[in-house]
Design an enzyme around this catalytic site. Structure first.
Site, PDB file in Angstrom:
ATOM      1  N   SER A   1      -1.551  45.316  16.365  1.00 27.80           N
ATOM      2  CA  SER A   1      -0.439  44.469  15.917  1.00 27.80           C
ATOM      3  C   SER A   1       0.703  45.343  15.428  1.00 27.80           C
ATOM      4  O   SER A   1       0.482  46.450  14.917  1.00 27.80           O
ATOM      5  CB  SER A   1      -0.888  43.571  14.763  1.00 27.80           C
TER       6      SER A   1
ATOM      7  N   TYR B   1      -5.114  43.182   6.981  1.00 27.30           N
ATOM      8  CA  TYR B   1      -5.005  43.102   8.443  1.00 27.30           C
ATOM      9  C   TYR B   1      -4.301  44.343   8.989  1.00 27.30           C
ATOM     10  O   TYR B   1      -4.762  44.956   9.963  1.00 27.30           O
ATOM     11  CB  TYR B   1      -4.221  41.839   8.767  1.00 27.30           C
TER      12      TYR B   1
HETATM   13  P1  NDP Z   1      -5.616  33.076  18.513  1.00 32.04           P
HETATM   14  O1  NDP Z   1      -6.073  32.718  17.144  1.00 32.04           O
HETATM   15  O2  NDP Z   1      -4.558  32.261  19.163  1.00 32.04           O
HETATM   16  O3  NDP Z   1      -6.883  33.162  19.497  1.00 32.04           O
HETATM   17  C1  NDP Z   1      -7.997  33.891  19.059  1.00 32.04           C
HETATM   18  C2  NDP Z   1      -9.142  33.779  20.042  1.00 32.04           C
HETATM   19  O4  NDP Z   1     -10.251  34.511  19.498  1.00 32.04           O
HETATM   20  C3  NDP Z   1      -9.645  32.358  20.224  1.00 32.04           C
HETATM   21  O5  NDP Z   1     -10.202  32.266  21.519  1.00 32.04           O
HETATM   22  C4  NDP Z   1     -10.719  32.249  19.144  1.00 32.04           C
HETATM   23  O6  NDP Z   1     -11.656  31.211  19.427  1.00 32.04           O
HETATM   24  C5  NDP Z   1     -11.344  33.629  19.223  1.00 32.04           C
HETATM   25  N1  NDP Z   1     -11.988  34.057  17.968  1.00 32.04           N
HETATM   26  C6  NDP Z   1     -11.449  34.065  16.723  1.00 32.04           C
HETATM   27  N2  NDP Z   1     -12.331  34.541  15.832  1.00 32.04           N
HETATM   28  C7  NDP Z   1     -13.450  34.835  16.532  1.00 32.04           C
HETATM   29  C8  NDP Z   1     -14.721  35.358  16.170  1.00 32.04           C
HETATM   30  N3  NDP Z   1     -15.016  35.673  14.896  1.00 32.04           N
HETATM   31  N4  NDP Z   1     -15.648  35.556  17.143  1.00 32.04           N
HETATM   32  C9  NDP Z   1     -15.357  35.239  18.433  1.00 32.04           C
HETATM   33  N5  NDP Z   1     -14.178  34.734  18.834  1.00 32.04           N
HETATM   34  C10 NDP Z   1     -13.245  34.537  17.890  1.00 32.04           C
HETATM   35  O7  NDP Z   1      -5.141  34.604  18.404  1.00 32.04           O
HETATM   36  P2  NDP Z   1      -4.011  35.427  19.204  1.00 32.04           P
HETATM   37  O8  NDP Z   1      -4.157  35.211  20.649  1.00 32.04           O
HETATM   38  O9  NDP Z   1      -2.721  35.214  18.555  1.00 32.04           O
HETATM   39  O10 NDP Z   1      -4.461  36.910  18.830  1.00 32.04           O
HETATM   40  C11 NDP Z   1      -5.184  37.763  19.699  1.00 32.04           C
HETATM   41  C12 NDP Z   1      -5.065  39.190  19.179  1.00 32.04           C
HETATM   42  O11 NDP Z   1      -3.685  39.555  19.138  1.00 32.04           O
HETATM   43  C13 NDP Z   1      -5.597  39.382  17.755  1.00 32.04           C
HETATM   44  O12 NDP Z   1      -6.250  40.622  17.662  1.00 32.04           O
HETATM   45  C14 NDP Z   1      -4.339  39.379  16.910  1.00 32.04           C
HETATM   46  O13 NDP Z   1      -4.512  40.115  15.724  1.00 32.04           O
HETATM   47  C15 NDP Z   1      -3.378  40.059  17.859  1.00 32.04           C
HETATM   48  N6  NDP Z   1      -1.970  39.812  17.550  1.00 32.04           N
HETATM   49  C16 NDP Z   1      -1.443  38.544  17.622  1.00 32.04           C
HETATM   50  C17 NDP Z   1      -0.111  38.342  17.313  1.00 32.04           C
HETATM   51  C18 NDP Z   1       0.531  36.991  17.351  1.00 32.04           C
HETATM   52  O14 NDP Z   1       1.648  36.852  16.866  1.00 32.04           O
HETATM   53  N7  NDP Z   1      -0.111  35.990  17.923  1.00 32.04           N
HETATM   54  C19 NDP Z   1       0.769  39.462  16.917  1.00 32.04           C
HETATM   55  C20 NDP Z   1       0.104  40.729  16.873  1.00 32.04           C
HETATM   56  C21 NDP Z   1      -1.207  40.877  17.182  1.00 32.04           C
HETATM   57  P3  NDP Z   1     -12.528  30.515  18.215  1.00 32.04           P
HETATM   58  O15 NDP Z   1     -11.627  30.414  17.034  1.00 32.04           O
HETATM   59  O16 NDP Z   1     -12.923  29.208  18.790  1.00 32.04           O
HETATM   60  O17 NDP Z   1     -13.697  31.427  17.982  1.00 32.04           O
END
Ligand code: NDP
Length: 256
Positions: free
Chosen positions: A145, A158
């Site tokens: 990030s 984070y």
């Molecule tokens: P979302 O919350 O939109 O999606 C996260 C996905 O991961 C979902 O499929 C969720 O499904 C799954 N997930 C969450 N927790 C777990 C867990 N403990 N075990 C298994 N699956 C899990 O996140 P983003 O797409 O926004 O983020 C993806 C990555 O990008 C992350 O690492 C985030 O830190 C990074 N990022 C995002 C930014 C943003 O602005 N969106 C900016 C910078 C970095 P479920 O909850 O059903 O398990």
């Protein structure tokens, strides 16, 4: 094999049911890879799998909470059997954030954020290593990030996890190059996903972010996943150990 194709390759993408992970699954499939993904929600996973299969994508999935050690072990066991012990691509995508001032984080917040963002990344790499090595051509992509590079004001736990991931990327690149495993890291800024829905509804936050972002808009998940896919292609065969920012220019903007 073509330099611009993932035909015949296998991939594990964590957290593929929403946001950036969902776009990564679709891009890797689009280049011809067979993908296994996971999330914690069976119903949402099943819905995604049905949609992907109707598009002709080769995707399987399992329910897994990546913050649990036993779940991680089960996930890799499943991947081993689905892909006959060979994995070309591992995308460490899952991440969560609760933004608070440093003083306000509880011990529970701290350990939860570390378990989901850092423990999972480290341990899943260890578990995936023999499979990546056995494939003969492995690629790991971490999702970090922009908070690992510049301060966003709150969310220091984070940010510290993500900075650790940036450095883990470099160590793994050097340690596992001998096994033909590359390791790179994609560093997004605010991206339009459910994770940040609440922030995107906050006009003050969005206006401030846009005023500092030269491209003047928030990223779409596909603008992040395209770099992930590129890094996995044979075309990227000499790129390893890199931490690459996808932020519309935010982090290089000194004056605006
Ligand atoms: P979302 O919350 O939109 O999606 C996260 C996905 O991961 C979902 O499929 C969720 O499904 C799954 N997930 C969450 N927790 C777990 C867990 N403990 N075990 C298994 N699956 C899990 O996140 P983003 O797409 O926004 O983020 C993806 C990555 O990008 C992350 O690492 C985030 O830190 C990074 N990022 C995002 C930014 C943003 O602005 N969106 C900016 C910078 C970095 P479920 O909850 O059903 O398990």
């Amino acid at each position: 094999a073509s330099r611009w194709s993932l035909n015949g390759m296998t991939a594990l993408v964590t957290g593929g049911t929403r946001g950036i992970g969902h776009a990564i699954v679709e891009d890797l499939c689009g280049f011809g890879a067979t993908v296994h993904t996971c999330s914690r929600n069976q119903a949402e996973l099943d819905k995604c799998l049905t949609e992907w299969r109707s598009k002709g994508f080769l995707v399987s999935g399992s329910v897994c909470d990546v913050s649990s050690q036993s779940h991680r072990e089960n996930l890799i066991q499943e991947v081993t059997s689905v892909f006959n012990g060979k994995l070309n691509i591992y995308v460490n995508n899952v991440g969560i954030n609760y933004r608070k001032p440093t003083i306000e984080y509880t011990a529970e917040d701290y350990s939860q954020i570390l378990a989901v963002n850092l423990d999972s990344a480290y341990h899943l790499c260890q578990l995936a290593y023999p499979l990546l090595k056995a494939s003969g051509m492995g690629s790991i992509v971490f999702i970090s990030s922009i908070a690992s590079v510049v301060s966003l004001g709150t969310g220091s736990v984070y940010a510290a996890c993500k900075a650790a991931i940036n450095q883990l990327t470099k160590y793994i690149a050097c340690e596992w190059a001998k096994d033909n495993i590359r390791s790179n890291c994609v560093v997004p800024a605010t991206t339009n996903t459910p994770l940040v829905e609440h922030l995107l509804r906050n006009k003050k936050y969005v206006d401030e972010m846009l005023s500092r972002t030269p491209l003047g808009r928030i990223a779409e998940p596909e603008e992040v996943s395209s770099l992930v896919a590129y890094l996995c292609l044979p075309a990227a065969s000499y790129i390893t150990g890199q931490v690459i920012v996808v932020d519309g220019g935010l982090s290089v903007n000194g004056f605006q």
